[in-house]
Design a protein around this motif. Structure first.
Motif, PDB file in Angstrom:
ATOM      1  N   VAL A 171       0.854  -1.186   0.000  1.00  0.00           N
ATOM      2  CA  VAL A 171       0.000   0.000   0.000  1.00  0.00           C
ATOM      3  C   VAL A 171       0.892   1.239   0.000  1.00  0.00           C
ATOM      4  O   VAL A 171       1.729   1.395   0.886  1.00  0.00           O
ATOM      5  CB  VAL A 171      -0.930   0.028   1.229  1.00  0.00           C
ATOM      6  CG1 VAL A 171      -1.695   1.331   1.294  1.00  0.00           C
ATOM      7  CG2 VAL A 171      -1.889  -1.161   1.200  1.00  0.00           C
TER       8      VAL A 171
ATOM      9  N   ASP B 151      -2.639  -2.326  -3.481  1.00  0.00           N
ATOM     10  CA  ASP B 151      -3.934  -1.644  -3.475  1.00  0.00           C
ATOM     11  C   ASP B 151      -3.675  -0.142  -3.349  1.00  0.00           C
ATOM     12  O   ASP B 151      -3.264   0.333  -2.304  1.00  0.00           O
ATOM     13  CB  ASP B 151      -4.804  -2.144  -2.319  1.00  0.00           C
ATOM     14  CG  ASP B 151      -6.233  -1.620  -2.387  1.00  0.00           C
ATOM     15  OD1 ASP B 151      -6.461  -0.604  -3.064  1.00  0.00           O
ATOM     16  OD2 ASP B 151      -7.123  -2.225  -1.754  1.00  0.00           O
TER      17      ASP B 151
ATOM     18  N   ASN C 277      -5.938   2.091  -3.532  1.00  0.00           N
ATOM     19  CA  ASN C 277      -7.153   2.770  -3.081  1.00  0.00           C
ATOM     20  C   ASN C 277      -7.539   2.471  -1.631  1.00  0.00           C
ATOM     21  O   ASN C 277      -8.569   2.942  -1.159  1.00  0.00           O
ATOM     22  CB  ASN C 277      -8.324   2.385  -3.991  1.00  0.00           C
ATOM     23  CG  ASN C 277      -8.070   2.773  -5.434  1.00  0.00           C
ATOM     24  OD1 ASN C 277      -7.698   3.910  -5.731  1.00  0.00           O
ATOM     25  ND2 ASN C 277      -8.251   1.828  -6.350  1.00  0.00           N
ATOM     26  N   LEU C 278      -6.733   1.689  -0.934  1.00  0.00           N
ATOM     27  CA  LEU C 278      -7.071   1.342   0.444  1.00  0.00           C
ATOM     28  C   LEU C 278      -7.049   2.562   1.361  1.00  0.00           C
ATOM     29  O   LEU C 278      -7.883   2.697   2.256  1.00  0.00           O
ATOM     30  CB  LEU C 278      -6.096   0.287   0.984  1.00  0.00           C
ATOM     31  CG  LEU C 278      -6.312  -0.122   2.441  1.00  0.00           C
ATOM     32  CD1 LEU C 278      -7.652  -0.831   2.610  1.00  0.00           C
ATOM     33  CD2 LEU C 278      -5.170  -1.006   2.934  1.00  0.00           C
TER      34      LEU C 278
ATOM     35  N   ILE D 160      -9.241   4.937   6.021  1.00  0.00           N
ATOM     36  CA  ILE D 160      -9.355   3.641   5.349  1.00  0.00           C
ATOM     37  C   ILE D 160     -10.642   3.623   4.532  1.00  0.00           C
ATOM     38  O   ILE D 160     -11.692   4.058   4.998  1.00  0.00           O
ATOM     39  CB  ILE D 160      -9.387   2.503   6.388  1.00  0.00           C
ATOM     40  CG1 ILE D 160      -8.077   2.458   7.173  1.00  0.00           C
ATOM     41  CG2 ILE D 160      -9.642   1.164   5.710  1.00  0.00           C
ATOM     42  CD1 ILE D 160      -6.914   1.899   6.430  1.00  0.00           C
ATOM     43  N   THR D 161     -10.568   3.113   3.317  1.00  0.00           N
ATOM     44  CA  THR D 161     -11.731   3.147   2.424  1.00  0.00           C
ATOM     45  C   THR D 161     -12.528   1.852   2.403  1.00  0.00           C
ATOM     46  O   THR D 161     -13.633   1.820   1.859  1.00  0.00           O
ATOM     47  CB  THR D 161     -11.293   3.451   0.982  1.00  0.00           C
ATOM     48  OG1 THR D 161     -10.450   2.382   0.505  1.00  0.00           O
ATOM     49  CG2 THR D 161     -10.530   4.768   0.907  1.00  0.00           C
ATOM     50  N   LYS D 162     -11.978   0.775   2.975  1.00  0.00           N
ATOM     51  CA  LYS D 162     -12.673  -0.509   2.947  1.00  0.00           C
ATOM     52  C   LYS D 162     -12.259  -1.348   4.148  1.00  0.00           C
ATOM     53  O   LYS D 162     -11.209  -1.107   4.757  1.00  0.00           O
ATOM     54  CB  LYS D 162     -12.366  -1.253   1.648  1.00  0.00           C
ATOM     55  CG  LYS D 162     -10.909  -1.623   1.465  1.00  0.00           C
ATOM     56  CD  LYS D 162     -10.600  -2.137   0.064  1.00  0.00           C
ATOM     57  CE  LYS D 162     -10.514  -1.030  -0.944  1.00  0.00           C
ATOM     58  NZ  LYS D 162     -10.012  -1.492  -2.265  1.00  0.00           N
TER      59      LYS D 162
ATOM     60  N   ILE E  76     -10.627  -4.156   6.227  1.00  0.00           N
ATOM     61  CA  ILE E  76      -9.448  -5.022   6.059  1.00  0.00           C
ATOM     62  C   ILE E  76      -9.010  -5.511   7.433  1.00  0.00           C
ATOM     63  O   ILE E  76      -8.931  -4.719   8.389  1.00  0.00           O
ATOM     64  CB  ILE E  76      -8.305  -4.278   5.331  1.00  0.00           C
ATOM     65  CG1 ILE E  76      -7.142  -5.238   5.057  1.00  0.00           C
ATOM     66  CG2 ILE E  76      -7.854  -3.058   6.112  1.00  0.00           C
ATOM     67  CD1 ILE E  76      -6.118  -4.694   4.093  1.00  0.00           C
TER      68      ILE E  76
ATOM     69  N   ILE F  86       0.553  -5.597   6.134  1.00  0.00           N
ATOM     70  CA  ILE F  86       0.605  -4.589   5.078  1.00  0.00           C
ATOM     71  C   ILE F  86       1.964  -3.903   5.060  1.00  0.00           C
ATOM     72  O   ILE F  86       2.450  -3.433   6.100  1.00  0.00           O
ATOM     73  CB  ILE F  86      -0.516  -3.555   5.272  1.00  0.00           C
ATOM     74  CG1 ILE F  86      -1.878  -4.245   5.088  1.00  0.00           C
ATOM     75  CG2 ILE F  86      -0.352  -2.384   4.306  1.00  0.00           C
ATOM     76  CD1 ILE F  86      -3.057  -3.375   5.400  1.00  0.00           C
TER      77      ILE F  86
ATOM     78  N   ILE G 247      -4.593   1.732   9.766  1.00  0.00           N
ATOM     79  CA  ILE G 247      -4.589   0.315   9.381  1.00  0.00           C
ATOM     80  C   ILE G 247      -4.722  -0.581  10.606  1.00  0.00           C
ATOM     81  O   ILE G 247      -5.461  -1.565  10.605  1.00  0.00           O
ATOM     82  CB  ILE G 247      -3.296  -0.014   8.601  1.00  0.00           C
ATOM     83  CG1 ILE G 247      -3.278   0.726   7.262  1.00  0.00           C
ATOM     84  CG2 ILE G 247      -3.168  -1.520   8.377  1.00  0.00           C
ATOM     85  CD1 ILE G 247      -1.955   0.638   6.531  1.00  0.00           C
TER      86      ILE G 247
ATOM     87  N   ASN H  22      -4.480  -6.238  12.028  1.00  0.00           N
ATOM     88  CA  ASN H  22      -3.459  -6.099  11.000  1.00  0.00           C
ATOM     89  C   ASN H  22      -2.093  -5.805  11.615  1.00  0.00           C
ATOM     90  O   ASN H  22      -1.998  -5.345  12.752  1.00  0.00           O
ATOM     91  CB  ASN H  22      -3.825  -4.950  10.047  1.00  0.00           C
ATOM     92  CG  ASN H  22      -5.157  -5.162   9.373  1.00  0.00           C
ATOM     93  OD1 ASN H  22      -5.397  -6.178   8.726  1.00  0.00           O
ATOM     94  ND2 ASN H  22      -6.061  -4.182   9.517  1.00  0.00           N
TER      95      ASN H  22
END
Length: 217
Positions: free
Chosen positions: A108, A141, A143-144, A171-173, A175, A180, A200, A206
């Motif tokens: 990322v 990714d 776009n994360l 954060i857009t989604k 996870i 990462i 994150i 994560n």
């Protein structure tokens, strides 16, 4: 082909004409201040990150010193429309970084604000990250992470304003359970990567490692 003849690629160090895919000649290559950090061991950037967030591993390719060749390469990449420099830096990284059997799950890169990316025409980290993805077989990714505010370049900010990064990223989604590898160009105070890392980490179970092109020491 005609453009290559009229405007040949020149070494960023000595201005000698070189292959179109190169950044520097063989002689100037020896002048680049590579860090030679051990990704799995203790090093300068890992110790810095530990003060800011629970980092897994960390490493950087080059030293970013005043008037050195590494600084010139990064500036060409970011401000002189040399996007392809990212491909060369990825190649140099792949020759020096071995994840062994502990590859991260996802690459990322630090995002630009959409307005900044439109102004520049590209994100200086995207090609670098994509080439690393190819070399190591790790997905990426772009776009994360979203940058929420437009701001002037870090290099143009004073130290006080560099510290003002609260709520800069989101954060857009969803996870969770991922290791990462966060990719950035220059590590200075570490506040940018720390701000993203905490987003994150808060998103789920994560872990975060860091890889940068250059370290300002």
């Amino acid at each position: 082909m005609i453009l290559d003849i009229l405007f040949p690629n020149r070494c960023l160090g000595c201005n000698r004409i070189i292959d179109a895919d190169f950044l520097v000649c063989e002689i100037c290559f020896e002048q680049i201040d590579f860090t030679h950090f051990d990704y799995f061991g203790d090093n300068f950037i890992k110790e810095k990150c530990k003060l800011l967030f629970p980092v897994e591993q960390a490493s950087g390719l080059m030293q970013f010193k005043k008037e050195n060749l590494s600084r010139k390469i990064i500036h060409e990449l970011k401000y002189k429309n040399r996007e392809k420099a990212g491909k060369v830096l990825a190649q140099w990284t792949s020759e020096r970084l071995n994840f062994k059997d502990r590859k991260p799950d996802l690459l990322v890169s630090v995002p630009l604000h959409s307005r900044k990316q439109k102004e520049r025409g590209y994100n200086q980290l995207h090609l670098f990250t994509e080439k690393l993805s190819e070399f190591y077989g790790i997905p990426f990714d772009h776009n994360l992470i979203k940058r929420n505010y437009y701001s002037k370049a870090q290099a143009l900010k004073d130290k006080k304003h560099r510290l003002e990064t609260e709520n800069t990223f989101s954060i857009t989604k969803a996870i969770t359970g991922k290791h990462i590898l966060l990719v950035d160009d220059v590590f200075t105070t570490g506040n940018t990567v720390a701000t993203i890392a905490w987003e994150i980490l808060k998103a789920g179970n994560n872990t975060v490692s860091v890889l940068v092109m250059a370290i300002d020491i």
